[in-house]
Design a protein around this motif. Sequence first.
Motif, short mmCIF file in Angstrom:
data_model
loop_
_atom_site.label_atom_id
_atom_site.label_comp_id
_atom_site.label_asym_id
_atom_site.label_seq_id
_atom_site.Cartn_x
_atom_site.Cartn_y
_atom_site.Cartn_z
N ILE A 69 26.70 32.43 41.53
CA ILE A 69 27.95 32.60 40.78
C ILE A 69 27.67 32.86 39.30
O ILE A 69 28.30 33.73 38.68
CB ILE A 69 28.85 31.35 40.98
N LEU A 102 32.74 30.08 46.03
CA LEU A 102 33.10 31.32 45.33
C LEU A 102 34.49 31.21 44.72
O LEU A 102 34.71 31.60 43.56
CB LEU A 102 33.03 32.51 46.29
N LEU A 112 34.50 31.33 40.68
CA LEU A 112 34.88 32.63 40.11
C LEU A 112 36.36 32.70 39.73
O LEU A 112 36.82 33.75 39.25
CB LEU A 112 34.57 33.75 41.12
#
Length: 309
Positions: free
Chosen positions: A110, A134, A138
């Motif tokens: 990441i 994720l 993110l």
Amino acid sequence: MRQPKNKERALAAVLLLPALLLLIPTYTFTLTLFQSFLFQAMLVYGLLSIFWIIKHHYRLAGINFSIYLLLLIKINSPIGLGYQITQGKEQMTVLQFNVLATNEAYESTIDRVIQLSPDFVSFQEVSAEWATELKKGLAIDYPFSKVVSNDDASQGIAVFSKHPLIDTEIVEWAGTTNIIGKVKMHEEEINFLALHTRSPTTRLKWNTRNEHLNIAKEYISEKKGEFLVLGDFNTVPWDNRLKNFKSTTDLQDSRKKLTPTFPAWNPYLAQIPIDYIFHSKGIGCRSLDSVKITSDHLAIMGTYELRGM
């Protein structure tokens, strides 16, 4: 004199047989697997031609060098220079990455994606753990996303974007999960398809992969507007089925050179290109490079120029 000449002829025949199998069209399961390593075979024939020159066997050197050239042509013919847009100043960067479901390097992956800062990212092999990490890692940098977990962790898939995603859908083709939709870049809406075909390790999976490609090309051919198609295609650029996919959809491969992506732990000469970012002709590719992150695949990242409204 006759005996050395007979030996040369026998050696020439031995060298020509695998060359013929490497050069004929890849329409069968066995040939497709065999020809995945065309690049490595080309290097072997090139080295053999040098070896025979050193040994003063010029006929054998000539035969090997001819095979080397034919393999070089076959490898490079599907890899064009890329379509360039001469009008419009809008640019976008796109990252394609198979994270490997069993890979646990969530944080470093990441961090690297955020550092690279692409506008749009496609991930494959998104396990339930990867999906959670994720989305959490993110969320700030990529407020628009679609994440799909799967009971088969290797078939999880996700897209993340800095720009709005429109009409995103999950579609099942040939038993595999795909994400379709549009990404709004400035004032332009670009169709996208993110996919992961089955690895053709058996004849059944090879047939499934081919069916998947056929469904995908029908879908793309029916849509209007510009397109990005990206993912792990599990095949090489010189596979006739991938060449047919490109010609039917009129898409361009972003590659300017071989840019192999798998397996990442092998040296460059032992890797093959199986990850792709295809684009339509209203999108120009300025560059495409491989990026080492954490997986058994290298990521690929492209810079694109949009025609603009």
